[in-house]
Design an enzyme around this catalytic site. Structure first.
Site, mmCIF file in Angstrom:
data_model
loop_
_atom_site.group_PDB
_atom_site.id
_atom_site.type_symbol
_atom_site.label_atom_id
_atom_site.label_comp_id
_atom_site.label_asym_id
_atom_site.label_seq_id
_atom_site.Cartn_x
_atom_site.Cartn_y
_atom_site.Cartn_z
ATOM 1 N N MET A 29 -49.852 25.174 41.340
ATOM 2 C CA MET A 29 -51.027 25.248 40.467
ATOM 3 C C MET A 29 -50.667 25.978 39.168
ATOM 4 S SD MET A 29 -54.278 25.605 42.972
ATOM 5 C CE MET A 29 -54.166 27.362 43.273
ATOM 6 N N GLY A 30 -49.369 26.135 38.901
ATOM 7 C CA GLY A 30 -48.959 26.762 37.643
ATOM 8 C C GLY A 30 -49.089 28.270 37.668
ATOM 9 N N LEU A 32 -46.646 30.154 36.705
ATOM 10 C CA LEU A 32 -45.410 30.232 37.497
ATOM 11 C C LEU A 32 -44.825 31.638 37.503
ATOM 12 C CD1 LEU A 32 -43.746 26.891 36.304
ATOM 13 C CD2 LEU A 32 -45.195 27.287 38.321
ATOM 14 N N HIS A 36 -42.332 30.688 42.663
ATOM 15 C CA HIS A 36 -42.309 29.242 42.381
ATOM 16 C C HIS A 36 -40.897 28.788 42.001
ATOM 17 C CE1 HIS A 36 -46.679 30.093 41.175
ATOM 18 N NE2 HIS A 36 -46.808 29.169 42.104
ATOM 19 N N GLN A 60 -59.889 22.134 46.188
ATOM 20 C CA GLN A 60 -59.514 23.153 47.178
ATOM 21 C C GLN A 60 -60.146 24.511 46.889
ATOM 22 O OE1 GLN A 60 -55.250 22.598 46.148
ATOM 23 N NE2 GLN A 60 -55.093 24.808 46.353
ATOM 24 N N LYS A 148 -45.403 32.013 51.952
ATOM 25 C CA LYS A 148 -46.578 32.808 51.608
ATOM 26 C C LYS A 148 -47.861 32.105 52.052
ATOM 27 C CE LYS A 148 -49.138 35.025 48.227
ATOM 28 N NZ LYS A 148 -49.904 33.895 47.658
ATOM 29 N N ASP A 149 -47.895 30.770 51.871
ATOM 30 C CA ASP A 149 -49.059 29.987 52.306
ATOM 31 C C ASP A 149 -48.687 29.302 53.618
ATOM 32 O OD1 ASP A 149 -50.971 30.136 49.840
ATOM 33 O OD2 ASP A 149 -48.945 29.858 49.067
ATOM 34 N N VAL A 175 -41.180 35.244 48.302
ATOM 35 C CA VAL A 175 -40.478 36.069 47.314
ATOM 36 C C VAL A 175 -41.398 37.243 46.963
ATOM 37 C CG1 VAL A 175 -39.467 36.102 45.003
ATOM 38 C CG2 VAL A 175 -39.246 34.060 46.450
HETATM 39 P P1 AMP Z 1 -49.568 27.907 44.175
HETATM 40 O O1 AMP Z 1 -49.199 27.668 42.752
HETATM 41 O O2 AMP Z 1 -50.060 29.284 44.455
HETATM 42 O O3 AMP Z 1 -50.440 26.818 44.748
HETATM 43 O O4 AMP Z 1 -48.206 27.818 44.989
HETATM 44 C C1 AMP Z 1 -47.358 26.720 44.865
HETATM 45 C C2 AMP Z 1 -46.249 26.856 45.873
HETATM 46 O O5 AMP Z 1 -45.539 28.065 45.643
HETATM 47 C C3 AMP Z 1 -46.752 26.912 47.323
HETATM 48 O O6 AMP Z 1 -45.850 26.206 48.150
HETATM 49 C C4 AMP Z 1 -46.721 28.385 47.610
HETATM 50 O O7 AMP Z 1 -46.581 28.686 48.981
HETATM 51 C C5 AMP Z 1 -45.482 28.800 46.849
HETATM 52 N N1 AMP Z 1 -45.486 30.237 46.573
HETATM 53 C C6 AMP Z 1 -46.460 30.967 45.990
HETATM 54 N N2 AMP Z 1 -46.134 32.276 45.954
HETATM 55 C C7 AMP Z 1 -44.898 32.367 46.533
HETATM 56 C C8 AMP Z 1 -44.025 33.455 46.831
HETATM 57 N N3 AMP Z 1 -44.306 34.703 46.496
HETATM 58 N N4 AMP Z 1 -42.841 33.173 47.442
HETATM 59 C C9 AMP Z 1 -42.529 31.903 47.792
HETATM 60 N N5 AMP Z 1 -43.323 30.838 47.549
HETATM 61 C C10 AMP Z 1 -44.491 31.065 46.935
#
Ligand code: AMP
Length: 284
Positions: A29-30, A32, A36, A60, A148-149, A175
């Protein structure tokens, strides 16, 4: 680097690119951060060309959630993607992704019954809807998601299997900032004071693991964790120890488990989890 919001343009780029090359995909979702970008690196290791999507998916988000204030620093995001060697970034708007009226929807049994499922009604259905569409558009060979998710990963992994997407699903470890806080686009909502407290989430999950290793009964360990979080100033949405396999809550920690929580600091909702490999109980 291709940057496009058009499904047709992305598809024709992919058609030309694809012959014999493996496409890796990182949906986001950016806003970054290094988390990411670690997924991008992992995808680059496992494929020839990495496609990232940046789409704040409205379906969502619940009506009271942070859709309108979700950060959208698109120029900065594109700069990070260029520097990282991402081959294409797909940046659709909601109107590129959704018809005015949706006649179809997903329901998710079991895997959404606990953890974020009950607190965010419709959230995972929206995630499945959008990732299903993104997989149909990009047709990646592999897709990398973050631990994380964790619940999202398990649900999408099952979607891929149940709907025969033929995508290899890869989970990358969470991370963290140097004090242990899981990186998140939502961390930027935290005040300086809240940011100081936020690392207690990870610490509490680490201590929860230590407690379970000395006594695998989940309830007393969870009670201690709840106390610590509340004393630190969090409002607890949930904290569970679940089976890594089917995400059902456990009374006794055994085998491959996950401790996971969601907490509020002020109005910001933060999640984290820890995979805990306990010895399997011996059958007598
Ligand atoms: P989001 O932009 O929050 O929807 O996340 C996009 C992707 O990045 C998803 O697969 C998340 O699980 C992953 N992600 C978000 N935060 C982290 C993190 N701290 N470490 C690893 N992956 C992450």
């Amino acid at each position: 680097m291709l940057v496009t919001s058009s499904i047709d343009e992305l598809r024709s780029w992919l058609r030309e690119r694809r012959s014999g090359r493996r496409i890796g995909f990182v949906p986001t979702m950016g806003a970054l951060h290094d988390g990411h970008m670690a997924l991008v690196e992992k995808a680059q290791d496992l494929s020839d060309d990495v496609v990232m999507s940046i789409f704040v998916n409205p379906t969502q988000f619940g009506p009271k959630e942070d859709l309108s204030r979700y950060p959208r620093p698109i120029e900065e995001d594109l700069r990070r993607c260029r520097e990282a060697g991402v081959a294409a970034v797909f940046t659709p708007q909601p109107a590129d992704m959704y018809l005015d009226e949706q006649l179809f929807g997903f329901t998710i049994a079991k895997l959404a019954d606990y953890l974020c499922g009950p607190s965010r009604p419709g959230h995972f259905e929206g995630v499945v809807q959008v990732v299903n569409k993104l997989f149909n558009i990009v047709e990646p060979d592999i897709a990398v998601f973050g631990q994380k998710d964790f619940q999202q990963f398990r649900i999408l992994e099952r979607m891929v299997e149940e709907f025969n997407h033929g995508v290899q699903m890869v989970m990358h470890p969470t991370v963290r900032e140097s004090d242990g806080l899981a990186m998140s686009s939502r961390n930027r909502y935290l005040s300086a004071e809240e940011r100081g407290i936020a690392s207690r989430i990870h610490q509490t999950l680490v201590e929860l693991e230590t407690d379970l290793r000395s006594n695998p009964h989940v309830q007393p360990a969870l009670a201690a964790a709840r106390d610590k979080l509340q004393q630190a100033g969090f409002k607890i949405d949930y904290i569970y120890v679940v089976s890594n396999h089917d995400l059902q809550p456990l009374e006794t920690a055994e085998g491959n488990c996950v401790a996971a929580c969601a907490v509020y600091l002020g109005t910001t909702r933060l999640i984290d989890n820890r995979i805990i490999d306990m010895p399997a109980t011996e059958s007598v």
